[in-house]
Scaffold this motif. Structure first.
Motif, mmCIF file in Angstrom:
data_model
loop_
_atom_site.group_PDB
_atom_site.id
_atom_site.type_symbol
_atom_site.label_atom_id
_atom_site.label_comp_id
_atom_site.label_asym_id
_atom_site.label_seq_id
_atom_site.Cartn_x
_atom_site.Cartn_y
_atom_site.Cartn_z
ATOM 1 N N ALA A 24 0.830 -1.203 0.000
ATOM 2 C CA ALA A 24 0.000 0.000 0.000
ATOM 3 C C ALA A 24 0.870 1.261 0.000
ATOM 4 O O ALA A 24 0.583 2.223 -0.724
ATOM 5 C CB ALA A 24 -0.925 0.004 1.208
ATOM 6 N N ALA A 25 1.941 1.246 0.769
ATOM 7 C CA ALA A 25 2.854 2.394 0.805
ATOM 8 C C ALA A 25 3.521 2.589 -0.554
ATOM 9 O O ALA A 25 3.676 3.724 -1.019
ATOM 10 C CB ALA A 25 3.904 2.199 1.892
ATOM 11 N N LYS A 26 3.895 1.499 -1.200
ATOM 12 C CA LYS A 26 4.514 1.587 -2.527
ATOM 13 C C LYS A 26 3.550 2.208 -3.526
ATOM 14 O O LYS A 26 3.940 3.081 -4.316
ATOM 15 C CB LYS A 26 4.939 0.202 -3.006
ATOM 16 C CG LYS A 26 5.572 0.228 -4.381
ATOM 17 C CD LYS A 26 5.960 -1.159 -4.857
ATOM 18 C CE LYS A 26 6.531 -1.098 -6.268
ATOM 19 N NZ LYS A 26 6.852 -2.428 -6.786
ATOM 20 N N GLN A 40 4.130 5.656 -5.604
ATOM 21 C CA GLN A 40 4.080 5.726 -7.061
ATOM 22 C C GLN A 40 3.119 6.818 -7.521
ATOM 23 O O GLN A 40 3.421 7.560 -8.460
ATOM 24 C CB GLN A 40 3.677 4.372 -7.654
ATOM 25 C CG GLN A 40 4.777 3.345 -7.562
ATOM 26 C CD GLN A 40 4.355 1.957 -8.009
ATOM 27 O OE1 GLN A 40 3.205 1.577 -7.870
ATOM 28 N NE2 GLN A 40 5.306 1.205 -8.534
ATOM 29 N N LYS A 41 1.965 6.943 -6.852
ATOM 30 C CA LYS A 41 1.023 8.016 -7.178
ATOM 31 C C LYS A 41 1.663 9.381 -6.947
ATOM 32 O O LYS A 41 1.503 10.300 -7.746
ATOM 33 C CB LYS A 41 -0.243 7.897 -6.337
ATOM 34 C CG LYS A 41 -1.148 6.770 -6.723
ATOM 35 C CD LYS A 41 -2.375 6.769 -5.804
ATOM 36 C CE LYS A 41 -3.186 5.523 -5.939
ATOM 37 N NZ LYS A 41 -4.312 5.482 -4.991
ATOM 38 N N ALA A 42 2.364 9.505 -5.840
ATOM 39 C CA ALA A 42 3.018 10.777 -5.525
ATOM 40 C C ALA A 42 4.079 11.112 -6.570
ATOM 41 O O ALA A 42 4.176 12.256 -7.017
ATOM 42 C CB ALA A 42 3.647 10.717 -4.132
ATOM 43 N N LEU A 43 4.868 10.116 -6.971
ATOM 44 C CA LEU A 43 5.891 10.348 -7.981
ATOM 45 C C LEU A 43 5.267 10.777 -9.300
ATOM 46 O O LEU A 43 5.759 11.704 -9.951
ATOM 47 C CB LEU A 43 6.742 9.094 -8.187
ATOM 48 C CG LEU A 43 7.824 9.182 -9.272
ATOM 49 C CD1 LEU A 43 8.805 10.316 -8.967
ATOM 50 C CD2 LEU A 43 8.532 7.867 -9.427
ATOM 51 N N GLU A 44 4.174 10.118 -9.701
ATOM 52 C CA GLU A 44 3.501 10.504 -10.933
ATOM 53 C C GLU A 44 3.016 11.948 -10.855
ATOM 54 O O GLU A 44 3.142 12.709 -11.812
ATOM 55 C CB GLU A 44 2.327 9.569 -11.205
ATOM 56 C CG GLU A 44 2.760 8.178 -11.622
ATOM 57 C CD GLU A 44 1.591 7.205 -11.718
ATOM 58 O OE1 GLU A 44 0.428 7.639 -11.617
ATOM 59 O OE2 GLU A 44 1.874 5.997 -11.861
ATOM 60 N N GLN A 101 4.247 15.003 -13.240
ATOM 61 C CA GLN A 101 3.297 15.785 -14.016
ATOM 62 C C GLN A 101 3.443 17.277 -13.730
ATOM 63 O O GLN A 101 3.427 18.105 -14.647
ATOM 64 C CB GLN A 101 1.870 15.348 -13.711
ATOM 65 C CG GLN A 101 1.486 14.046 -14.355
ATOM 66 C CD GLN A 101 0.072 13.613 -14.026
ATOM 67 O OE1 GLN A 101 -0.587 14.232 -13.172
ATOM 68 N NE2 GLN A 101 -0.395 12.581 -14.689
ATOM 69 N N LEU A 102 3.626 17.604 -12.473
ATOM 70 C CA LEU A 102 3.787 19.018 -12.113
ATOM 71 C C LEU A 102 5.080 19.604 -12.673
ATOM 72 O O LEU A 102 5.133 20.784 -13.010
ATOM 73 C CB LEU A 102 3.771 19.181 -10.591
ATOM 74 C CG LEU A 102 2.411 19.013 -9.923
ATOM 75 C CD1 LEU A 102 2.558 19.028 -8.410
ATOM 76 C CD2 LEU A 102 1.449 20.101 -10.374
ATOM 77 N N SER A 103 6.095 18.765 -12.772
ATOM 78 C CA SER A 103 7.381 19.274 -13.277
ATOM 79 C C SER A 103 7.448 19.230 -14.803
ATOM 80 O O SER A 103 8.433 19.655 -15.380
ATOM 81 C CB SER A 103 8.537 18.459 -12.677
ATOM 82 O OG SER A 103 8.517 17.138 -13.200
#
Length: 52
Positions: free
Chosen positions: A33-35, A39-43, A47-49
């Motif tokens: 679940a943490a992974k 992964q969502k946070a990295l995506e 996207q923001l960058s």
């Protein structure tokens, strides 16, 4: 997760808890679940960058 494993001060109990398959499966589910959240946070960061 520490509630599943036990207290560092009681190493014998911690080792017994790690030997319990149900405890290991619960820990594995928490790690998965943490992974997924990472992964969502990295995506989102990519996207923001503008790198996606």
């Amino acid at each position: 997760m520490m509630a599943l494993i036990g207290d560092w001060g009681d190493m014998e109990t911690m080792l017994k808890n790690f030997a319990n398959r149900a405890v290991r499966e619960k820990i594995s589910a928490l790690i998965d679940a943490a992974k997924a959240e990472d992964q969502k946070a990295l995506e989102g960061i990519l996207q923001l960058s503008g790198q996606m």
